[in-house]
Motif scaffolding. Structure first.
Motif, short mmCIF file in Angstrom:
data_model
loop_
_atom_site.label_atom_id
_atom_site.label_comp_id
_atom_site.label_asym_id
_atom_site.label_seq_id
_atom_site.Cartn_x
_atom_site.Cartn_y
_atom_site.Cartn_z
N GLN A 43 0.83 -1.21 0.00
CA GLN A 43 0.00 0.00 0.00
C GLN A 43 0.86 1.26 0.00
O GLN A 43 0.54 2.24 -0.67
CB GLN A 43 -0.95 -0.01 1.19
N VAL A 44 1.98 1.23 0.71
CA VAL A 44 2.90 2.37 0.72
C VAL A 44 3.45 2.59 -0.69
O VAL A 44 3.46 3.72 -1.20
CB VAL A 44 4.05 2.16 1.73
N ILE A 45 3.88 1.51 -1.34
CA ILE A 45 4.45 1.62 -2.68
C ILE A 45 3.40 2.15 -3.66
O ILE A 45 3.69 3.03 -4.48
CB ILE A 45 5.01 0.26 -3.15
N LYS A 46 2.18 1.67 -3.58
CA LYS A 46 1.13 2.10 -4.51
C LYS A 46 0.72 3.55 -4.27
O LYS A 46 0.44 4.28 -5.22
CB LYS A 46 -0.09 1.17 -4.42
N LEU A 47 0.68 3.98 -3.01
CA LEU A 47 0.36 5.38 -2.73
C LEU A 47 1.44 6.30 -3.30
O LEU A 47 1.15 7.33 -3.91
CB LEU A 47 0.22 5.61 -1.23
N MET A 48 2.69 5.91 -3.13
CA MET A 48 3.78 6.74 -3.63
C MET A 48 3.86 6.69 -5.16
O MET A 48 4.25 7.66 -5.79
CB MET A 48 5.11 6.31 -3.02
N GLN A 49 3.45 5.58 -5.74
CA GLN A 49 3.38 5.48 -7.20
C GLN A 49 2.34 6.48 -7.73
O GLN A 49 2.56 7.14 -8.75
CB GLN A 49 3.00 4.06 -7.59
N SER A 50 1.25 6.62 -7.02
CA SER A 50 0.22 7.59 -7.39
C SER A 50 0.75 9.02 -7.23
O SER A 50 0.52 9.88 -8.09
CB SER A 50 -1.01 7.39 -6.51
N PHE A 51 1.47 9.28 -6.13
CA PHE A 51 2.06 10.60 -5.92
C PHE A 51 3.07 10.93 -7.02
O PHE A 51 3.15 12.06 -7.48
CB PHE A 51 2.75 10.66 -4.56
N LYS A 52 3.83 9.92 -7.42
CA LYS A 52 4.84 10.14 -8.46
C LYS A 52 4.19 10.50 -9.79
O LYS A 52 4.66 11.39 -10.50
CB LYS A 52 5.70 8.89 -8.63
N SER A 53 3.08 9.85 -10.12
CA SER A 53 2.41 10.14 -11.39
C SER A 53 1.81 11.55 -11.38
O SER A 53 1.66 12.16 -12.44
CB SER A 53 1.33 9.11 -11.67
N ARG A 54 1.48 12.06 -10.20
CA ARG A 54 0.95 13.43 -10.09
C ARG A 54 2.06 14.45 -9.82
O ARG A 54 1.78 15.61 -9.57
CB ARG A 54 -0.11 13.50 -8.99
N GLU A 55 3.31 13.96 -9.83
CA GLU A 55 4.50 14.78 -9.61
C GLU A 55 4.49 15.48 -8.26
O GLU A 55 4.93 16.62 -8.12
CB GLU A 55 4.67 15.79 -10.75
N LEU A 102 9.51 14.62 -1.11
CA LEU A 102 8.39 15.52 -1.37
C LEU A 102 8.84 16.72 -2.20
O LEU A 102 9.90 17.29 -1.97
CB LEU A 102 7.82 16.04 -0.05
N THR A 103 8.02 17.10 -3.16
CA THR A 103 8.24 18.33 -3.91
C THR A 103 7.43 19.44 -3.24
O THR A 103 6.64 19.19 -2.32
CB THR A 103 7.80 18.17 -5.37
N ASN A 104 7.61 20.68 -3.70
CA ASN A 104 6.84 21.80 -3.14
C ASN A 104 5.34 21.61 -3.38
O ASN A 104 4.52 21.92 -2.50
CB ASN A 104 7.31 23.12 -3.74
N GLU A 105 4.97 21.07 -4.54
CA GLU A 105 3.55 20.79 -4.82
C GLU A 105 3.02 19.71 -3.89
O GLU A 105 1.87 19.75 -3.46
CB GLU A 105 3.36 20.36 -6.28
N GLY A 106 3.86 18.73 -3.57
CA GLY A 106 3.46 17.66 -2.65
C GLY A 106 3.24 18.19 -1.25
O GLY A 106 2.31 17.77 -0.54
N ILE A 107 4.09 19.13 -0.83
CA ILE A 107 3.92 19.73 0.50
C ILE A 107 2.60 20.49 0.56
O ILE A 107 1.84 20.37 1.53
CB ILE A 107 5.12 20.65 0.82
N GLU A 108 2.30 21.25 -0.48
CA GLU A 108 1.04 22.00 -0.52
C GLU A 108 -0.16 21.05 -0.51
O GLU A 108 -1.15 21.29 0.20
CB GLU A 108 0.99 22.87 -1.77
N TYR A 109 -0.07 19.98 -1.29
CA TYR A 109 -1.18 19.02 -1.35
C TYR A 109 -1.42 18.36 0.01
O TYR A 109 -2.55 18.28 0.48
CB TYR A 109 -0.90 17.94 -2.41
#
Length: 154
Positions: free
Chosen positions: A100-112, A127-134
């Motif tokens: 589940q951790v891998i799949k969640l991060m795979q989803s985050f990666k696809s959304r950059e 984490l990117t700046n967009e990830g921090i905001e999200y």
């Protein structure tokens, strides 16, 4: 070989008997898919439904409790790692299955929202700046709280 039925079944008109496939159609399994599909309309020149030929990727349902737990950990640390072991019962740092951790991060990666590195059978996500905001918006956190990677050490 499948024998042609001599006595068609009575009762339900939607049930069709399976006859011997034409010589040019060698795929018997596709014929079964055509006859089992409820929406399939039979005609003289019947074709296999497009859905039967292509498979769609499965989506993974992850409980919200596990999702929030992974998001909180990722936001606190700013980074996350996981061993490439899809059968691991749980992640070493979080009480969530590793898959589940891998799949969640795979989803985050696809959304950059994260950047991914892979080395020696381990995934590393930052984490990117967009990830921090999200995550700040998703977890309803104030702007004063920042990940550990952005904090200045004393």
């Amino acid at each position: 070989k499948i024998r042609k039925s001599e006595n068609p079944p009575t009762g339900n008109p939607k049930i069709s008997t399976i006859s011997e496939p034409p010589r040019q159609n060698r795929s018997l399994s596709l014929l079964f898919l055509c006859t089992l599909n409820k929406d399939f309309k039979s005609s003289k020149r019947s074709r296999v439904p497009r859905d039967a030929l292509y498979s769609y990727p499965a989506t993974m349902l992850i409980p919200k409790k596990n999702r929030v737990e992974v998001y909180k950990y990722l936001f606190q640390e700013g980074v996350l790692y996981a061993k490439k072991d899809y059968n691991a019962p749980k992640h070493p740092d979080i009480d969530v299955p590793n898959l589940q951790v891998i799949k969640l991060m795979q989803s985050f990666k696809s959304r950059e929202l994260v950047t991914e590195r892979y080395a020696w059978t381990h995934y590393y996500w930052y984490l990117t700046n967009e990830g921090i905001e999200y995550l700040r918006e998703y977890l309803s956190l104030p702007a004063e709280i920042v990940p550990a990677t952005l904090k200045k050490s004393t």
